[in-house]
Design a protein around this motif. Structure first.
Motif, short mmCIF file in Angstrom:
data_model
loop_
_atom_site.label_atom_id
_atom_site.label_comp_id
_atom_site.label_asym_id
_atom_site.label_seq_id
_atom_site.Cartn_x
_atom_site.Cartn_y
_atom_site.Cartn_z
N UNK A 139 6.12 -6.39 -4.67
CA UNK A 139 5.34 -5.84 -5.78
C UNK A 139 4.90 -6.95 -6.72
N UNK A 140 3.88 -6.64 -7.49
CA UNK A 140 3.45 -7.48 -8.61
C UNK A 140 3.77 -6.75 -9.90
N UNK A 194 3.80 -2.73 -2.39
CA UNK A 194 3.46 -2.52 -0.98
C UNK A 194 4.74 -2.57 -0.17
N UNK A 195 4.88 -1.60 0.74
CA UNK A 195 6.07 -1.56 1.58
C UNK A 195 5.85 -2.37 2.86
N UNK A 196 6.93 -2.50 3.59
CA UNK A 196 6.86 -3.21 4.87
C UNK A 196 5.88 -2.53 5.82
N UNK A 197 5.71 -1.22 5.66
CA UNK A 197 4.80 -0.47 6.51
C UNK A 197 3.37 -0.43 5.97
N UNK A 198 3.15 -1.08 4.83
CA UNK A 198 1.80 -1.18 4.31
C UNK A 198 1.40 -0.11 3.31
N UNK A 199 2.33 0.73 2.90
CA UNK A 199 2.02 1.75 1.90
C UNK A 199 1.91 1.10 0.53
N UNK A 200 0.86 1.44 -0.20
CA UNK A 200 0.62 0.81 -1.49
C UNK A 200 0.63 1.83 -2.62
N UNK A 201 1.00 1.36 -3.79
CA UNK A 201 0.90 2.15 -5.02
C UNK A 201 0.36 1.24 -6.11
N UNK A 240 -9.57 -1.80 -9.21
CA UNK A 240 -9.91 -3.17 -9.62
C UNK A 240 -8.99 -4.21 -8.98
N UNK A 241 -7.73 -3.87 -8.83
CA UNK A 241 -6.76 -4.79 -8.25
C UNK A 241 -6.32 -4.27 -6.89
N UNK A 242 -6.15 -5.17 -5.95
CA UNK A 242 -5.76 -4.80 -4.59
C UNK A 242 -4.60 -5.66 -4.13
N UNK A 243 -3.53 -5.00 -3.73
CA UNK A 243 -2.36 -5.70 -3.23
C UNK A 243 -2.42 -5.73 -1.70
N UNK A 265 5.30 -10.27 5.94
CA UNK A 265 5.76 -10.13 4.55
C UNK A 265 6.23 -11.46 3.98
N UNK A 266 5.65 -12.57 4.49
CA UNK A 266 6.02 -13.86 3.92
C UNK A 266 5.07 -14.28 2.81
#
Length: 118
Positions: free
Chosen positions: A34-35, A50-57, A65-68, A74-75
């Motif tokens: 996370x940020x 963002x989770x290991x499976x790519x789920x974002x919040x 505006x911001x994209x994780x 995951x490095x």
């Protein structure tokens, strides 16, 4: 897990920046990243995760505006910041939650300063 954030700087309102966070050590134990950010005079709040499976919040204030994102191992964690506003000015921290099979760890990077001028 050790985290090293970079990419902060000074940008005008409406501009873009891309933050990076490189993980080392037992990064293969990372479950989610996370940020967070801490604006002047405020507490540290989560911006995106963002989770290991790519789920974002995302926090409501940054949606659209911001994209994780992260690489598949995951490095490395990224935060693409577009349409920046002065209220986005903050120290941004990367965070990684990791599990080694018996214990959970909460890992933090050192922070990188983003300043958005009006």
């Amino acid at each position: 897990v050790q985290l090293q954030a970079s990419g902060g700087g000074l940008v005008q309102a409406g501009g873009s920046l891309r933050l990076s966070c490189t993980a080392s050590g037992s990064f293969f134990n990372i479950v989610a990243m996370a940020w967070y950010r801490r604006s002047p005079g405020k507490q540290r709040d989560v911006v995106a995760s963002i989770t290991k499976n790519g789920l974002t919040t995302y926090a409501e204030s940054v949606k659209g505006r911001l994209t994780i994102s992260r690489d598949s191992a995951l490095s490395t964690l990224y935060l693409q910041m577009d349409s920046l506003k002065p209220e986005d000015t903050a120290v941004y921290y990367c965070n990684a939650g990791s599990y080694d099979g018996s214990k959970w760890y909460d890992n933090w990077g050192q922070g990188t300063l983003v300043t958005v001028s009006s």
